[in-house]
Design an enzyme around this catalytic site. Structure first.
Site, PDB file in Angstrom:
ATOM      1  N   CYS A   9      -1.354  16.299   6.536  1.00 53.91           N
ATOM      2  CA  CYS A   9      -1.145  15.400   7.674  1.00 53.91           C
ATOM      3  C   CYS A   9       0.332  15.371   8.014  1.00 53.91           C
ATOM      4  O   CYS A   9       1.176  15.420   7.131  1.00 53.91           O
ATOM      5  CB  CYS A   9      -1.627  14.000   7.308  1.00 53.91           C
ATOM      6  SG  CYS A   9      -1.588  12.837   8.698  1.00 53.91           S
ATOM      7  N   CYS A  69     -16.995  10.321   4.374  1.00 56.04           N
ATOM      8  CA  CYS A  69     -15.647  10.211   4.930  1.00 56.04           C
ATOM      9  C   CYS A  69     -15.089  11.636   4.936  1.00 56.04           C
ATOM     10  O   CYS A  69     -14.912  12.234   3.872  1.00 56.04           O
ATOM     11  CB  CYS A  69     -14.824   9.289   4.046  1.00 56.04           C
ATOM     12  SG  CYS A  69     -13.091   9.221   4.491  1.00 56.04           S
ATOM     13  N   GLU A  75     -10.351  17.031   0.844  1.00 55.23           N
ATOM     14  CA  GLU A  75     -11.248  16.138   0.098  1.00 55.23           C
ATOM     15  C   GLU A  75     -12.181  15.398   1.049  1.00 55.23           C
ATOM     16  O   GLU A  75     -11.847  15.155   2.209  1.00 55.23           O
ATOM     17  CB  GLU A  75     -10.426  15.131  -0.727  1.00 55.23           C
ATOM     18  CG  GLU A  75      -9.723  15.803  -1.905  1.00 55.23           C
ATOM     19  CD  GLU A  75      -9.151  14.812  -2.917  1.00 55.23           C
ATOM     20  OE1 GLU A  75      -9.328  15.060  -4.117  1.00 55.23           O
ATOM     21  OE2 GLU A  75      -8.520  13.809  -2.527  1.00 55.23           O
ATOM     22  N   CYS A  83      -9.288   4.465   0.520  1.00 53.58           N
ATOM     23  CA  CYS A  83      -8.462   4.723   1.711  1.00 53.58           C
ATOM     24  C   CYS A  83      -7.048   5.093   1.309  1.00 53.58           C
ATOM     25  O   CYS A  83      -6.414   4.415   0.513  1.00 53.58           O
ATOM     26  CB  CYS A  83      -8.367   3.481   2.586  1.00 53.58           C
ATOM     27  SG  CYS A  83      -9.932   2.863   3.125  1.00 53.58           S
ATOM     28  N   CYS A 130       0.540   6.266   2.413  1.00 50.23           N
ATOM     29  CA  CYS A 130      -0.634   7.145   2.333  1.00 50.23           C
ATOM     30  C   CYS A 130      -0.340   8.420   1.543  1.00 50.23           C
ATOM     31  O   CYS A 130       0.710   9.038   1.703  1.00 50.23           O
ATOM     32  CB  CYS A 130      -1.072   7.506   3.747  1.00 50.23           C
ATOM     33  SG  CYS A 130      -2.590   8.481   3.804  1.00 50.23           S
ATOM     34  N   CYS A 143       2.866   8.345   7.299  1.00 52.38           N
ATOM     35  CA  CYS A 143       2.755   6.915   6.949  1.00 52.38           C
ATOM     36  C   CYS A 143       3.196   6.720   5.490  1.00 52.38           C
ATOM     37  O   CYS A 143       2.763   7.460   4.604  1.00 52.38           O
ATOM     38  CB  CYS A 143       1.328   6.414   7.127  1.00 52.38           C
ATOM     39  SG  CYS A 143       0.707   6.610   8.817  1.00 52.38           S
TER      40      CYS A 143
HETATM   41  N1  SAH Z   1      -5.014   9.439  10.324  1.00 48.47           N
HETATM   42  C1  SAH Z   1      -6.112   8.555  10.629  1.00 48.47           C
HETATM   43  C2  SAH Z   1      -7.275   8.756   9.695  1.00 48.47           C
HETATM   44  C3  SAH Z   1      -7.022   8.333   8.277  1.00 48.47           C
HETATM   45  S1  SAH Z   1      -8.030   6.987   7.962  1.00 48.47           S
HETATM   46  C4  SAH Z   1      -5.614   7.134  10.641  1.00 48.47           C
HETATM   47  O1  SAH Z   1      -4.457   6.900  10.351  1.00 48.47           O
HETATM   48  O2  SAH Z   1      -6.364   6.235  11.006  1.00 48.47           O
HETATM   49  C5  SAH Z   1      -7.429   6.368   6.452  1.00 48.47           C
HETATM   50  C6  SAH Z   1      -7.137   4.899   6.559  1.00 48.47           C
HETATM   51  O3  SAH Z   1      -6.597   4.444   5.301  1.00 48.47           O
HETATM   52  C7  SAH Z   1      -6.084   4.610   7.601  1.00 48.47           C
HETATM   53  O4  SAH Z   1      -6.329   3.379   8.190  1.00 48.47           O
HETATM   54  C8  SAH Z   1      -4.850   4.540   6.745  1.00 48.47           C
HETATM   55  O5  SAH Z   1      -3.803   3.885   7.393  1.00 48.47           O
HETATM   56  C9  SAH Z   1      -5.366   3.802   5.539  1.00 48.47           C
HETATM   57  N2  SAH Z   1      -4.530   3.935   4.363  1.00 48.47           N
HETATM   58  C10 SAH Z   1      -3.612   4.882   4.115  1.00 48.47           C
HETATM   59  N3  SAH Z   1      -3.046   4.688   2.910  1.00 48.47           N
HETATM   60  C11 SAH Z   1      -3.613   3.577   2.400  1.00 48.47           C
HETATM   61  C12 SAH Z   1      -3.469   2.883   1.175  1.00 48.47           C
HETATM   62  N4  SAH Z   1      -2.603   3.278   0.254  1.00 48.47           N
HETATM   63  N5  SAH Z   1      -4.232   1.797   0.973  1.00 48.47           N
HETATM   64  C13 SAH Z   1      -5.128   1.401   1.903  1.00 48.47           C
HETATM   65  N6  SAH Z   1      -5.324   2.027   3.060  1.00 48.47           N
HETATM   66  C14 SAH Z   1      -4.567   3.102   3.313  1.00 48.47           C
END
Ligand code: SAH
Length: 344
Positions: free
Chosen positions: A112, A105, A92, A333, A119, A116
């Site tokens: 992945c 984006c 996406e 995000c 996410c 986390c």
């Molecule tokens: N893997 C990289 C790129 C992903 S960026 C990284 O971790 O930075 C996506 C961003 O959204 C990251 O900062 C991630 O931690 C954040 N993110 C993930 N799940 C989220 C959620 N449920 N709500 C808000 N931010 C989230």
């Protein structure tokens, strides 16, 4: 296996052209078709002879992103695409409209492996890295569909970009090339969950890009609960790498901090975070956690978010609350996935 012609750097393409005993001007011509115009087939290269087009298609594949689904936010015009890659995998991408132009984006991997807990991108596991040309094809497909020119790139889609380091760096150089999309390095942001050795590699590349760190916690106890990567490189190591990065590049670092109710949003957390970041040229982006159905995290109250930000500011740390875009189409995000999803 055939190479993807869109994933070659300018010099690599030039080597291929010369090895075919073709004149040098062909390199620029073909590079432009691939990168500036983002063609999705060799036959679109209309000023290239039929014979050469045939030769290229015999020798190379050409990565593309086909639109499988498109969602348009009714709230803020954000657009999300589910793209199908040549091998049938999906990623996406999200297009956001700002005063200064369009930002995309992009995803860097199919799925992945970082795990986390807040996410969505990690839920279906990891499939493979994207090639440089597949990352770039997300821009080409979106530009063509919307009839726009994208000026800014954030590597914040699916995947961990520093876990696909070489392809991501190649992508940066190709989109930055003046014969291609010609996007300034200053308009590119890369986000990482904290792969420390690659942060040092990036520091040595000396690029004018912006580095963003997904921190989300002020200490190892909280961070390890939500981000398994913290067990490999802990907060001290990540912050040290950031300090070294700022010292070497003189570029401000950003931290992303997703606020989850009762997990990382207390006053104590804000104070501890301030102490960690003291004296660093940095900025903190506070993100109220976005809903991921399977995860059940609850966003902090607006009052808590505001208080958290004020504590940071009082302690001399720049902080803002990130505006949530595309919330009605699961485009915010942490909500991107490598499969079809139903938007209610
Ligand atoms: N893997 C990289 C790129 C992903 S960026 C990284 O971790 O930075 C996506 C961003 O959204 C990251 O900062 C991630 O931690 C954040 N993110 C993930 N799940 C989220 C959620 N449920 N709500 C808000 N931010 C989230």
């Amino acid at each position: 296996m055939k190479k993807d012609i869109k994933s070659l750097s300018y010099n690599e393409l030039n080597d291929e052209i010369l090895s075919l005993k073709l004149p040098k001007f062909r390199t620029k011509q073909i590079f432009e078709w691939l990168h500036k115009y983002g063609v999705s087939s060799f036959d679109e290269m209309t000023n290239v002879s039929k014979d050469l087009r045939k030769k290229l298609s015999d020798d190379f594949i050409l990565s593309t992103c086909k639109i499988e689904q498109k969602y348009v936010s009714k709230i803020d015009e954000t657009v999300k695409y589910l793209f199908r890659l040549n091998d049938g995998e999906y990623v996406e991408s999200v297009i956001m409209k700002y005063k200064y132009g369009y930002t995309i984006c992009v995803s860097s991997q199919v799925g992945c492996k970082m795990g986390c807990t807040f996410c969505a991108s990690t839920l279906a596991g990891f499939k493979r890295n994207l090639e440089a040309g597949e990352i770039e094809s997300q821009l080409h497909a979106a530009q063509k569909d919307l009839g726009i020119r994208i000026s800014h790139i954030v590597m914040m889609g699916i995947g961990e970009p520093l876990d696909n380091y070489d392809n991501v760096i190649k992508f940066f150089h190709n989109v930055n090339n003046e014969n291609g999309l010609n996007i300034s390095m200053r308009n590119i942001t890369i986000s990482t969950c904290g792969i420390v050795p690659r942060i040092y590699d990036l520091l040595n590349e000396n690029l004018q890009i912006t580095l963003t760190i997904s921190l989300h916690a002020p200490n190892d106890v909280i961070r390890s609960k939500t981000m398994p990567v913290n067990d490999k490189w802990n907060i001290d190591e990540v912050i040290q790498a950031c300090r070294d990065y700022v010292n070497k590049t003189n570029r401000r670092i950003s931290f992303e901090y997703t606020l989850i109710n009762g997990v990382n949003d207390s006053k104590e957390c804000a104070i501890e975070l301030s102490n960690r970041l003291k004296g660093m040229l940095c900025h903190v982006n506070l993100i109220p956690v976005n809903a991921v159905e399977e995860r059940g995290n609850v966003r902090s109250t607006d009052d808590n978010i505001r208080k958290f930000m004020e504590i940071l500011k009082r302690n001399g740390i720049n902080a803002t609350i990130r505006r949530t875009l595309g919330s009605d189409i699961n485009a915010s995000c942490g909500q991107l996935r490598r499969k079809r999803n139903e938007v209610k």
